[in-house]
Scaffold this motif. Structure first.
Motif, PDB file in Angstrom:
ATOM      1  N   ARG A   7     107.722  16.704 119.901  1.00 18.54           N
ATOM      2  CA  ARG A   7     107.061  17.753 119.128  1.00 18.54           C
ATOM      3  C   ARG A   7     106.800  18.993 119.979  1.00 18.54           C
ATOM      4  O   ARG A   7     106.704  20.106 119.466  1.00 18.54           O
ATOM      5  CB  ARG A   7     105.746  17.220 118.563  1.00 18.54           C
ATOM      6  N   SER A   8     106.685  18.783 121.276  1.00 22.26           N
ATOM      7  CA  SER A   8     106.439  19.922 122.155  1.00 22.26           C
ATOM      8  C   SER A   8     107.693  20.718 122.439  1.00 22.26           C
ATOM      9  O   SER A   8     107.638  21.782 123.034  1.00 22.26           O
ATOM     10  CB  SER A   8     105.849  19.428 123.482  1.00 22.26           C
ATOM     11  N   GLY A   9     108.851  20.175 122.016  1.00 21.54           N
ATOM     12  CA  GLY A   9     110.106  20.849 122.282  1.00 21.54           C
ATOM     13  C   GLY A   9     110.753  20.406 123.570  1.00 21.54           C
ATOM     14  O   GLY A   9     111.865  20.805 123.874  1.00 21.54           O
ATOM     15  N   ARG A  10     110.069  19.555 124.341  1.00 26.44           N
ATOM     16  CA  ARG A  10     110.661  19.070 125.586  1.00 26.44           C
ATOM     17  C   ARG A  10     111.619  17.938 125.266  1.00 26.44           C
ATOM     18  O   ARG A  10     111.396  17.169 124.338  1.00 26.44           O
ATOM     19  CB  ARG A  10     109.564  18.548 126.522  1.00 26.44           C
ATOM     20  N   PRO A  11     112.726  17.805 125.991  1.00 28.90           N
ATOM     21  CA  PRO A  11     113.638  16.695 125.753  1.00 28.90           C
ATOM     22  C   PRO A  11     112.883  15.374 125.752  1.00 28.90           C
ATOM     23  O   PRO A  11     112.077  15.096 126.630  1.00 28.90           O
ATOM     24  CB  PRO A  11     114.611  16.785 126.936  1.00 28.90           C
ATOM     25  N   THR A  12     113.149  14.540 124.744  1.00 33.18           N
ATOM     26  CA  THR A  12     112.400  13.312 124.543  1.00 33.18           C
ATOM     27  C   THR A  12     112.603  12.252 125.617  1.00 33.18           C
ATOM     28  O   THR A  12     111.664  11.565 125.978  1.00 33.18           O
ATOM     29  CB  THR A  12     112.772  12.698 123.174  1.00 33.18           C
ATOM     30  N   PRO A  13     113.828  12.019 126.149  1.00 28.11           N
ATOM     31  CA  PRO A  13     114.052  10.853 126.991  1.00 28.11           C
ATOM     32  C   PRO A  13     113.031  10.715 128.108  1.00 28.11           C
ATOM     33  O   PRO A  13     112.837  11.615 128.903  1.00 28.11           O
ATOM     34  CB  PRO A  13     115.453  11.101 127.568  1.00 28.11           C
ATOM     35  N   ALA A  14     112.394   9.539 128.170  1.00 22.89           N
ATOM     36  CA  ALA A  14     111.392   9.286 129.200  1.00 22.89           C
ATOM     37  C   ALA A  14     111.959   8.497 130.353  1.00 22.89           C
ATOM     38  O   ALA A  14     111.254   8.206 131.300  1.00 22.89           O
ATOM     39  CB  ALA A  14     110.211   8.541 128.594  1.00 22.89           C
ATOM     40  N   THR A 211     114.875  17.220 135.459  1.00 23.45           N
ATOM     41  CA  THR A 211     113.510  17.342 135.963  1.00 23.45           C
ATOM     42  C   THR A 211     112.520  16.626 135.056  1.00 23.45           C
ATOM     43  O   THR A 211     111.645  15.879 135.523  1.00 23.45           O
ATOM     44  CB  THR A 211     113.117  18.827 136.096  1.00 23.45           C
ATOM     45  N   ALA A 212     112.644  16.823 133.724  1.00 18.18           N
ATOM     46  CA  ALA A 212     111.740  16.170 132.780  1.00 18.18           C
ATOM     47  C   ALA A 212     111.850  14.655 132.873  1.00 18.18           C
ATOM     48  O   ALA A 212     110.845  13.937 132.760  1.00 18.18           O
ATOM     49  CB  ALA A 212     112.049  16.636 131.358  1.00 18.18           C
ATOM     50  N   THR A 213     113.067  14.160 133.084  1.00 18.47           N
ATOM     51  CA  THR A 213     113.262  12.717 133.183  1.00 18.47           C
ATOM     52  C   THR A 213     112.564  12.160 134.414  1.00 18.47           C
ATOM     53  O   THR A 213     111.866  11.140 134.341  1.00 18.47           O
ATOM     54  CB  THR A 213     114.765  12.386 133.234  1.00 18.47           C
ATOM     55  N   VAL A 222     105.800  18.843 137.466  1.00 14.35           N
ATOM     56  CA  VAL A 222     107.107  19.498 137.381  1.00 14.35           C
ATOM     57  C   VAL A 222     107.462  20.216 138.679  1.00 14.35           C
ATOM     58  O   VAL A 222     108.598  20.122 139.168  1.00 14.35           O
ATOM     59  CB  VAL A 222     107.139  20.484 136.191  1.00 14.35           C
ATOM     60  N   GLU A 223     106.509  20.943 139.261  1.00 14.21           N
ATOM     61  CA  GLU A 223     106.800  21.711 140.471  1.00 14.21           C
ATOM     62  C   GLU A 223     107.194  20.804 141.634  1.00 14.21           C
ATOM     63  O   GLU A 223     108.098  21.129 142.402  1.00 14.21           O
ATOM     64  CB  GLU A 223     105.601  22.578 140.854  1.00 14.21           C
ATOM     65  N   THR A 224     106.539  19.669 141.751  1.00  9.44           N
ATOM     66  CA  THR A 224     106.879  18.716 142.814  1.00  9.44           C
ATOM     67  C   THR A 224     108.316  18.245 142.668  1.00  9.44           C
ATOM     68  O   THR A 224     109.058  18.156 143.655  1.00  9.44           O
ATOM     69  CB  THR A 224     105.926  17.506 142.785  1.00  9.44           C
ATOM     70  N   VAL A 225     108.721  17.965 141.437  1.00  7.34           N
ATOM     71  CA  VAL A 225     110.081  17.486 141.199  1.00  7.34           C
ATOM     72  C   VAL A 225     111.091  18.604 141.437  1.00  7.34           C
ATOM     73  O   VAL A 225     112.148  18.376 142.037  1.00  7.34           O
ATOM     74  CB  VAL A 225     110.211  16.904 139.780  1.00  7.34           C
TER      75      VAL A 225
END
Length: 234
Positions: A7-14, A211-213, A222-225
């Motif tokens: 819903r936030s628009g970020r790619p879903t895959p966790a 990065t999101a994954t 996020v910045e650390t990754v």
């Protein structure tokens, strides 16, 4: 087709598992066959089917429980050599080199850099598997028809999880030391393809999905990754 977005628009895959499941379930669109091997039209070989399937099931179970010794016994020697190449990239590759890697290799490089203790192990890939960071069994689907290409190569149809519907994917198995062993190259290409498709559907870059994954897998910010692209492990 509904984009695979949160819903936030970020790619879903966790996780890598979910990324691959999106492909096997058809969420990322039409997939292309990931092997150039063309099975011969041969009668069903029950022994071949039994041996390949047993090796595949053993590999999946070993990866899921984090048993590197058992898992590595069922993958090709070329696959393990390629993992050693990725480990060296994690140790030495500069930012430009990492960003040009296929998405699956980016994911591995960043994972190693986030956990430098893996790189200090005698066998970093084995340490990755033992840590439970090399995927899960259902991310590879189920095997359908298995055909022998030649004396040392067999190709297996991949069925989607749950429905067991045929997909366009094929896994390759090579006969080494009298055992059919899984070729990881196609699985890694599948992950790279899934990341690229997810990025396209999400109007995001491959780097953003990678990065999101890693963020979802590790709980890091996020910045650390993102810094893992530029910072070599110490």
């Amino acid at each position: 087709m509904t984009p695979c977005l949160s819903r936030s628009g970020r790619p879903t895959p966790a996780s890598l598992l979910l990324i691959v499941l999106l492909v096997l379930a058809g969420c990322t669109g039409n997939t292309q066959e990931l092997t150039d091997a063309t099975p011969q039209e041969l009668p069903t070989d029950r022994q071949l089917n039994a041996e390949v399937t047993a090796s595949f099931i053993t590999y999946r179970a070993a990866v899921t429980r984090g048993d590197a010794e058992a898992a590595m016994a069922h993958v090709t020697s070329e696959s393990l050599e390629d993992q050693a190449r990725v480990v060296e990239l994690a140790r030495t590759a500069d930012e430009e080199t990492v960003r040009q890697l296929p998405a699956a290799e980016q994911l591995l490089v960043l994972t190693y850099r986030l956990r430098p203790q893996l790189l200090e192990a005698d066998d970093p890939y084995a340490a990755l598997v033992d840590a439970g960071l090399a995927g899960q069994d259902r991310s590879l689907g189920e095997l359908g028809d298995i055909s022998r290409v030649n004396d040392e190569l067999a190709v297996a149809e991949v069925l989607s999880n749950g429905t067991l519907e045929p997909t366009s994917l094929r896994w390759r198995f090579h006969l080494e030391d009298d055992r059919w062993r899984f070729d990881l190259a196609d699985a890694q290409r599948l992950v790279s393809q899934a990341v690229a498709n997810t990025a396209r559907l999400s109007n995001a870059s491959v780097e953003q999905v990678v990065t999101a994954t890693i963020v979802d897998l590790s709980g890091e910010d996020v910045e650390t990754v993102r810094e893992l692209y530029t910072e070599l492990p110490t």
